[in-house]
Design an enzyme around this catalytic site. Structure first.
Site, mmCIF file in Angstrom:
data_model
loop_
_atom_site.group_PDB
_atom_site.id
_atom_site.type_symbol
_atom_site.label_atom_id
_atom_site.label_comp_id
_atom_site.label_asym_id
_atom_site.label_seq_id
_atom_site.Cartn_x
_atom_site.Cartn_y
_atom_site.Cartn_z
ATOM 1 N N ASP A 264 0.858 -1.175 0.000
ATOM 2 C CA ASP A 264 0.000 0.000 0.000
ATOM 3 C C ASP A 264 0.895 1.225 0.000
ATOM 4 O O ASP A 264 1.556 1.521 0.989
ATOM 5 C CB ASP A 264 -0.891 -0.022 1.258
ATOM 6 N N ARG B 156 -0.176 4.320 -0.786
ATOM 7 C CA ARG B 156 -0.977 5.544 -0.810
ATOM 8 C C ARG B 156 -0.408 6.576 0.162
ATOM 9 O O ARG B 156 -0.054 6.248 1.276
ATOM 10 C CB ARG B 156 -2.433 5.228 -0.428
#
Ligand code: ZN
Length: 279
Positions: free
Chosen positions: A203, A205
């Site tokens: 991840d 992000r």
């Protein structure tokens, strides 16, 4: 020629002045505080430009929502685009301009209700997902989650907002890599294994821009966040967002994405067995 370039506000200082005069363009610092939008940035200073409100009547699933839309972009990216655009303008590079503008990650904020009078509003930070949000793919639950967030916030007496993160495609790896992970998943890997096979983080992000937008619009007021993801809360808190009450957001579970949701749960998302059995 002047008319064509006039379309792009970041190329025409007079349009920029008009937006500033109307109070439609603000610059905020990393604490979410509005700063002088017309003064030059100091070297290394981080800021974000926010343009709006722009009334946006949204119709989804047979319902209508009166939304105020704000577009936001990191100031560093904007100034790079401005510089390059100035170069292109000199060389009459209209074709290249489209490529240039498309590389700028413009995030959106959708406001429902009157943000000035908000008390404990309902908030969703939604990561962009072309396949789910736009195409309606059931391989993930992004599309139904977005619509359900719109409905839940629209129905909530406190109102609220959706922060739509355009650079978050495929949990930050981009659409091209996401397509590759889908191919690997169809060969038997789960979503997180597939990322690792490609040498990509689980991840990637970045929630720093979302944090700035939350700080700017919420002004340190307590709020409820529609999420099942404890990491999202931890990231936002690391960027100085406070007073978050998580609210579970489970919707759009289907046979096509049950395996994906199970992988999310194993990875730390707050999902129960019953959540994955929903239809
Ligand atoms: Zn998705």
């Amino acid at each position: 020629m002047v008319g064509f370039w006039g379309m792009f506000t970041y190329l025409d200082p007079t349009v920029r002045e008009r937006l500033l005069a109307q109070g439609k363009l603000v610059r905020v610092d990393t604490n979410g505080r509005a700063t002088g939008a017309s003064e030059p940035l100091l070297a290394g200073e981080k800021a974000m430009s926010i343009l709006g409100p722009i009334p946006l009547p949204i119709e989804r699933s047979g319902r209508k929502f009166a939304v105020d839309w704000y577009a936001s972009v990191r100031h560093t990216e904007l100034s790079k685009v401005e510089e390059l655009a100035e170069e292109l303008r000199k060389r009459d590079g209209q074709q290249s301009f489209a490529i240039l503008a498309s590389s700028m990650a413009v995030n959106s904020v959708l406001i429902l209700g009157d943000s000035a009078s908000w008390s404990n509003p309902l908030v969703r930070v939604h990561s962009s997902c072309v396949t789910g949000d736009v195409f309606g793919s059931a391989r993930c639950e992004c599309g139904p989650q977005f619509i359900a967030a719109l409905e839940r916030i629209g129905d909530d007496s406190a109102g609220g907002m959706i922060v739509y993160m355009s650079g978050h495609e495929g949990r930050g790896i981009g659409l091209w890599a996401k397509a590759a992970t889908y191919v690997l998943q169809d060969a038997g890997e789960d979503t997180y294994q597939a990322n690792r096979t490609l040498g990509l983080p689980d991840d990637s992000r970045d929630f720093s821009d979302a944090a700035v937008l939350l700080k700017y619009f919420l002004r340190d007021r307590p709020f409820r966040l529609l999420t099942n993801n404890p990491k999202k809360i931890a990231d936002l808190e690391n960027y100085g967002v406070r007073h978050i009450t998580p609210v579970k957001h489970v919707t759009g579970v289907s046979d096509a994405n049950r395996r994906y949701l199970a992988a999310k749960r194993d990875w730390g998302h707050k999902l129960d067995v019953e959540d994955l059995e929903r239809k």
